[in-house]
Design an enzyme around this catalytic site. Sequence first.
Site, PDB file in Angstrom:
ATOM      1  N   SER A   1     -40.178   7.132 -23.992  1.00 52.40           N
ATOM      2  CA  SER A   1     -40.335   5.703 -24.388  1.00 52.40           C
ATOM      3  C   SER A   1     -38.897   5.035 -24.338  1.00 52.40           C
ATOM      4  O   SER A   1     -38.524   4.110 -24.983  1.00 52.40           O
ATOM      5  CB  SER A   1     -40.336   5.965 -26.021  1.00 52.40           C
ATOM      6  OG  SER A   1     -41.634   6.735 -26.235  1.00 52.40           O
TER       7      SER A   1
ATOM      8  N   LYS B   1     -47.206   8.478 -13.338  1.00 49.52           N
ATOM      9  CA  LYS B   1     -48.213   9.380 -13.736  1.00 49.52           C
ATOM     10  C   LYS B   1     -49.696   9.075 -13.118  1.00 49.52           C
ATOM     11  O   LYS B   1     -49.640   8.480 -12.064  1.00 49.52           O
ATOM     12  CB  LYS B   1     -48.383   9.329 -15.287  1.00 49.52           C
ATOM     13  CG  LYS B   1     -46.832   9.596 -15.909  1.00 49.52           C
ATOM     14  CD  LYS B   1     -47.053   9.655 -17.321  1.00 49.52           C
ATOM     15  CE  LYS B   1     -45.702  10.017 -17.922  1.00 49.52           C
ATOM     16  NZ  LYS B   1     -45.469  10.317 -19.285  1.00 49.52           N
TER      17      LYS B   1
ATOM     18  N   GLY C   1     -44.405   4.690 -19.184  1.00 52.66           N
ATOM     19  CA  GLY C   1     -45.160   3.421 -19.563  1.00 52.66           C
ATOM     20  C   GLY C   1     -44.428   2.247 -19.013  1.00 52.66           C
ATOM     21  O   GLY C   1     -44.894   1.406 -18.260  1.00 52.66           O
TER      22      GLY C   1
ATOM     23  N   GLU D   1     -36.345  15.229 -21.156  1.00 55.20           N
ATOM     24  CA  GLU D   1     -37.595  14.283 -21.972  1.00 55.20           C
ATOM     25  C   GLU D   1     -37.945  15.283 -23.201  1.00 55.20           C
ATOM     26  O   GLU D   1     -38.775  16.080 -23.126  1.00 55.20           O
ATOM     27  CB  GLU D   1     -38.619  14.284 -21.120  1.00 55.20           C
ATOM     28  CG  GLU D   1     -38.232  13.659 -19.512  1.00 55.20           C
ATOM     29  CD  GLU D   1     -39.616  13.027 -18.999  1.00 55.20           C
ATOM     30  OE1 GLU D   1     -39.402  11.879 -18.726  1.00 55.20           O
ATOM     31  OE2 GLU D   1     -40.469  13.732 -18.627  1.00 55.20           O
TER      32      GLU D   1
ATOM     33  N   HIS E   1     -42.772  18.718 -15.210  1.00 52.94           N
ATOM     34  CA  HIS E   1     -42.851  17.801 -16.325  1.00 52.94           C
ATOM     35  C   HIS E   1     -43.812  18.387 -17.351  1.00 52.94           C
ATOM     36  O   HIS E   1     -44.478  19.270 -17.473  1.00 52.94           O
ATOM     37  CB  HIS E   1     -43.618  16.562 -15.871  1.00 52.94           C
ATOM     38  CG  HIS E   1     -43.712  15.454 -16.738  1.00 52.94           C
ATOM     39  ND1 HIS E   1     -44.589  15.221 -17.948  1.00 52.94           N
ATOM     40  CD2 HIS E   1     -42.905  14.239 -16.913  1.00 52.94           C
ATOM     41  CE1 HIS E   1     -44.327  14.184 -18.404  1.00 52.94           C
ATOM     42  NE2 HIS E   1     -43.565  13.327 -17.851  1.00 52.94           N
TER      43      HIS E   1
ATOM     44  N   GLY F   1     -44.344   8.683 -24.510  1.00 53.95           N
ATOM     45  CA  GLY F   1     -45.402   7.923 -24.727  1.00 53.95           C
ATOM     46  C   GLY F   1     -45.723   7.684 -26.157  1.00 53.95           C
ATOM     47  O   GLY F   1     -46.896   7.378 -26.458  1.00 53.95           O
TER      48      GLY F   1
ATOM     49  N   GLU G   1     -46.128  17.449 -19.375  1.00 52.31           N
ATOM     50  CA  GLU G   1     -47.420  17.052 -19.145  1.00 52.31           C
ATOM     51  C   GLU G   1     -48.040  18.531 -18.279  1.00 52.31           C
ATOM     52  O   GLU G   1     -49.027  18.727 -18.435  1.00 52.31           O
ATOM     53  CB  GLU G   1     -47.973  15.838 -18.581  1.00 52.31           C
ATOM     54  CG  GLU G   1     -47.667  14.828 -19.741  1.00 52.31           C
ATOM     55  CD  GLU G   1     -47.393  13.427 -18.946  1.00 52.31           C
ATOM     56  OE1 GLU G   1     -47.574  13.166 -18.215  1.00 52.31           O
ATOM     57  OE2 GLU G   1     -46.717  12.708 -20.231  1.00 52.31           O
TER      58      GLU G   1
HETATM   59  P1  13P Z   1     -42.726   7.279 -21.455  1.00 50.66           P
HETATM   60  O1  13P Z   1     -41.550   6.424 -20.927  1.00 50.66           O
HETATM   61  O2  13P Z   1     -44.007   6.529 -21.243  1.00 50.66           O
HETATM   62  O3  13P Z   1     -42.520   7.743 -22.885  1.00 50.66           O
HETATM   63  O4  13P Z   1     -42.909   8.567 -20.376  1.00 50.66           O
HETATM   64  C1  13P Z   1     -41.728   9.123 -20.187  1.00 50.66           C
HETATM   65  C2  13P Z   1     -42.098  10.327 -19.023  1.00 50.66           C
HETATM   66  O5  13P Z   1     -42.735  11.191 -19.428  1.00 50.66           O
HETATM   67  C3  13P Z   1     -41.489  10.065 -17.735  1.00 50.66           C
HETATM   68  O6  13P Z   1     -41.732  11.011 -17.220  1.00 50.66           O
END
Ligand code: 13P
Length: 253
Positions: free
Chosen positions: A216, A11, A238, A170, A98, A176, A100
């Site tokens: 996560s 990210k 993360g 996801e 994604h 996150g 986001e």
């Molecule tokens: P996290 O592992 O931080 O939860 O993020 C997952 C993610 O969005 C990977 O693209």
Amino acid sequence: MRKNIVAGNWKMNKKFDEADDLINGILTELEETELGENTLMILCPPFPYLEMCSDYSNDSYFAVGAQNVNDNERGAYTGEISAEMLESMEIEYCIVGHSERRAYYGETDAMIARKVDRLLEHNIRPIVCCGEVLEEREANKQFDVVKRQITDGLFHLSAEQFGQIVIAYEPVWAIGTGKTATPAQAQEIHAFIRNLIAEKYGKQVADETSILYGGSCKPSNAKELFANPDVDGGLIGGASLQVEDFVNIAKAF
Ligand code: 13P
């Protein structure tokens, strides 16, 4: 046989020197411990670090992916990056759709379909994300949401083109948040996705598609998640920013 994949989505994290340290740290670990024969590691750093990452990947310990691409071929799109550019840098993978990007930049399934097309035209394998938000899960709509995202984003492809796709499920409520889907929840929806692919493209294409879990995922839960028959690895946020955590996840198959 389909591949086990562990992909790190950095990210918008790490300054240049920190990125250098992270890649170096991962390489050092990989020189000492081998991953499983069928395991592929992919690093998806921010755009400015792609070249550095590719240079390090020359000895082929990992593949390199981008985190996004523009849906147009080229032209007056200030600040954007094309599939043609990524191909010219020998980037092999690119994350698309994604959550986001869907939430903060208004990406739609139609736009994601165009991005997938641009990538395939330039021989880059899309890692296509899908997944429901918390309210959808609470209303038991996760299957409908994922079906729509996959149908509208990908089912215009030929079977041959679909063979280049990696899927990442996801659940948005797990990204996150420290809240991971249980292994049973992951398996249930991964099996549903594989079945959708089988209905559209046949069992062979479905069996060869890698379907990754993201949200996560950490060393403490990766083994249990990856042990499921339809979970072929992870898209890691993360925990991909820490050398030891990321490499331990890659060793969890
Ligand atoms: P996290 O592992 O931080 O939860 O993020 C997952 C993610 O969005 C990977 O693209």
